[in-house]
Design an enzyme around this catalytic site. Structure first.
Site, PDB file in Angstrom:
ATOM      1  N   SER A   1       4.729   0.273  -8.882  1.00  0.00           N
ATOM      2  CA  SER A   1       5.362   0.592  -7.473  1.00  0.00           C
ATOM      3  C   SER A   1       5.177  -0.760  -6.636  1.00  0.00           C
ATOM      4  CB  SER A   1       5.140   1.597  -6.688  1.00  0.00           C
ATOM      5  OG  SER A   1       3.765   1.621  -6.572  1.00  0.00           O
TER       6      SER A   1
ATOM      7  N   ARG B   1      -7.250  -3.716 -16.458  1.00  0.00           N
ATOM      8  CA  ARG B   1      -8.212  -4.456 -17.271  1.00  0.00           C
ATOM      9  C   ARG B   1      -9.240  -5.160 -16.514  1.00  0.00           C
ATOM     10  NH1 ARG B   1      -8.095  -4.823 -22.821  1.00  0.00           N
ATOM     11  NH2 ARG B   1      -8.950  -6.924 -22.455  1.00  0.00           N
ATOM     12  N   ILE B   2     -10.488  -4.987 -16.753  1.00  0.00           N
ATOM     13  CA  ILE B   2     -11.380  -5.894 -16.270  1.00  0.00           C
ATOM     14  C   ILE B   2     -11.119  -7.439 -16.930  1.00  0.00           C
ATOM     15  CG2 ILE B   2     -14.047  -6.659 -16.057  1.00  0.00           C
ATOM     16  CD1 ILE B   2     -13.287  -4.012 -15.057  1.00  0.00           C
TER      17      ILE B   2
ATOM     18  N   ASN C   1      -5.439  -9.237  -5.858  1.00  0.00           N
ATOM     19  CA  ASN C   1      -5.279  -7.993  -6.445  1.00  0.00           C
ATOM     20  C   ASN C   1      -5.421  -7.412  -5.288  1.00  0.00           C
ATOM     21  OD1 ASN C   1      -6.044  -5.872  -8.240  1.00  0.00           O
ATOM     22  ND2 ASN C   1      -7.916  -5.759  -7.471  1.00  0.00           N
TER      23      ASN C   1
ATOM     24  N   HIS D   1      -6.439  -3.293  -4.248  1.00  0.00           N
ATOM     25  CA  HIS D   1      -7.420  -1.932  -4.478  1.00  0.00           C
ATOM     26  C   HIS D   1      -7.277  -1.015  -3.480  1.00  0.00           C
ATOM     27  CE1 HIS D   1     -11.030  -0.445  -6.302  1.00  0.00           C
ATOM     28  NE2 HIS D   1     -11.290  -0.020  -5.138  1.00  0.00           N
TER      29      HIS D   1
ATOM     30  N   SER E   1      -6.779  -2.663   0.337  1.00  0.00           N
ATOM     31  CA  SER E   1      -7.267  -3.884   0.570  1.00  0.00           C
ATOM     32  C   SER E   1      -6.557  -4.844  -0.254  1.00  0.00           C
ATOM     33  CB  SER E   1      -8.894  -4.104   0.493  1.00  0.00           C
ATOM     34  OG  SER E   1      -9.423  -3.085   1.202  1.00  0.00           O
TER      35      SER E   1
ATOM     36  N   THR F   1     -12.330 -12.543  -7.890  1.00  0.00           N
ATOM     37  CA  THR F   1     -13.777 -13.414  -8.171  1.00  0.00           C
ATOM     38  C   THR F   1     -14.412 -12.546  -9.456  1.00  0.00           C
ATOM     39  OG1 THR F   1     -15.273 -12.316  -6.812  1.00  0.00           O
ATOM     40  CG2 THR F   1     -13.962 -14.321  -6.024  1.00  0.00           C
ATOM     41  N   ASP F   2     -15.385 -13.060  -9.757  1.00  0.00           N
ATOM     42  CA  ASP F   2     -15.812 -12.469 -11.333  1.00  0.00           C
ATOM     43  C   ASP F   2     -16.630 -11.058 -10.763  1.00  0.00           C
ATOM     44  OD1 ASP F   2     -15.385 -14.004 -13.194  1.00  0.00           O
ATOM     45  OD2 ASP F   2     -17.343 -15.337 -12.761  1.00  0.00           O
TER      46      ASP F   2
ATOM     47  N   ASP G   1     -13.651  -6.098  -7.768  1.00  0.00           N
ATOM     48  CA  ASP G   1     -13.252  -5.719  -6.363  1.00  0.00           C
ATOM     49  C   ASP G   1     -14.082  -6.416  -5.354  1.00  0.00           C
ATOM     50  OD1 ASP G   1     -11.105  -3.841  -7.611  1.00  0.00           O
ATOM     51  OD2 ASP G   1     -12.604  -2.580  -8.018  1.00  0.00           O
TER      52      ASP G   1
ATOM     53  N   GLN H   1       1.383   2.179   2.400  1.00  0.00           N
ATOM     54  CA  GLN H   1       0.823   1.005   3.086  1.00  0.00           C
ATOM     55  C   GLN H   1       0.775  -0.209   2.336  1.00  0.00           C
ATOM     56  OE1 GLN H   1       0.127   0.375   6.603  1.00  0.00           O
ATOM     57  NE2 GLN H   1       1.038   2.505   6.751  1.00  0.00           N
ATOM     58  N   GLU H   2       0.403   0.091   1.000  1.00  0.00           N
ATOM     59  CA  GLU H   2       0.416  -1.259  -0.034  1.00  0.00           C
ATOM     60  C   GLU H   2       1.602  -1.783  -0.232  1.00  0.00           C
ATOM     61  OE1 GLU H   2      -3.001   0.592  -3.105  1.00  0.00           O
ATOM     62  OE2 GLU H   2      -0.959   0.689  -3.774  1.00  0.00           O
TER      63      GLU H   2
END
Length: 213
Positions: free
Chosen positions: A13, A91-92, A107, A109, A136, A141-142, A145, A173-174
């Site tokens: 979405s 995925r991480i 990203n 979140h 957010s 970064t590593d 989140d 909102q996203e």
């Protein structure tokens, strides 16, 4: 026109909001390709409907996370992305992947970071009796989140809400703020440096840009 590549895992979405933003001229960039780690992700269908190349790359085909991410990098880079946008990508990411796209990896979140990193944020909000929730957009970064926050949107949580109520409120909102942040990036207004987000040459605070300030 800057090149955008989006990574998804599911319904897509937020991808649709970015597709719409590009088509309506609100994002001055071109969505070059969409990648998913799940071949049956509905977001791939959204991409095909918009005539955007749609690719599935599944982890079961690879011996390790690093091997998967190396192939993903190779395929993404065919499209010469100026920004890589994670839109529900579950995925991480390996340190190699994050380093390769450092400063151009975004990203979204579903929480008011640094609160509730990881999964099941809506459930945690309800279980803890919070009266406020949100979403957010941040640089990746590593730290899971944990990258610099660019923009947040808050929503109320009401007595009697269930996860579906909260999810719908947050997603609305996203769909507004993610295309906006992508537009800032492709216009050259947004960058990451010194592990902070900068907009129009101004370092943003920990919670990101605040429209009311």
């Amino acid at each position: 026109m800057k090149n955008i590549v989006v990574l998804i895992s599911g319904n897509g979405s937020n991808l649709q909001a970015i597709i719409d933003g590009c088509q309506q001229g609100k994002i001055n960039g071109t969505l070059r390709a969409v990648f998913s780690n799940k071949a049956d992700a509905f977001g791939l269908e959204r991409a095909r409907e918009a005539d955007i190349p749609a690719h599935a790359l599944e982890a079961s085909q690879f011996a390790s996370r690093e091997a998967f991410d190396r192939e993903l990098i190779r395929e993404i880079d065919i499209y010469a992305p100026d920004v890589v946008v994670l839109a529900g990508y579950m995925r991480i990411l390996s340190p190699e992947f994050v380093a390769h796209y450092q400063g151009r990896l975004l990203n979204i979140h579903p929480s008011l970071l640094p609160k509730y990193p990881g999964l099941y944020t809506h459930r945690q909000v309800l279980e803890n009796g919070d009266d406020e929730h949100g979403t957010s957009v941040h640089f990746v970064t590593d730290e899971l989140d944990g990258g610099p926050v660019i923009l947040q949107a808050k929503v109320p949580v009401f007595d009697g809400d269930d996860e579906a109520d909260v999810t719908a409120r947050v997603q609305a909102q996203e769909h507004a703020i993610y295309p906006l942040v992508v537009s800032w990036f492709v216009e050259g207004r947004l960058q990451m440096r010194d592990n902070a987000a900068w907009l129009d040459g101004v370092k943003l605070p920990q919670q990101g840009y605040a429209a009311e300030d």
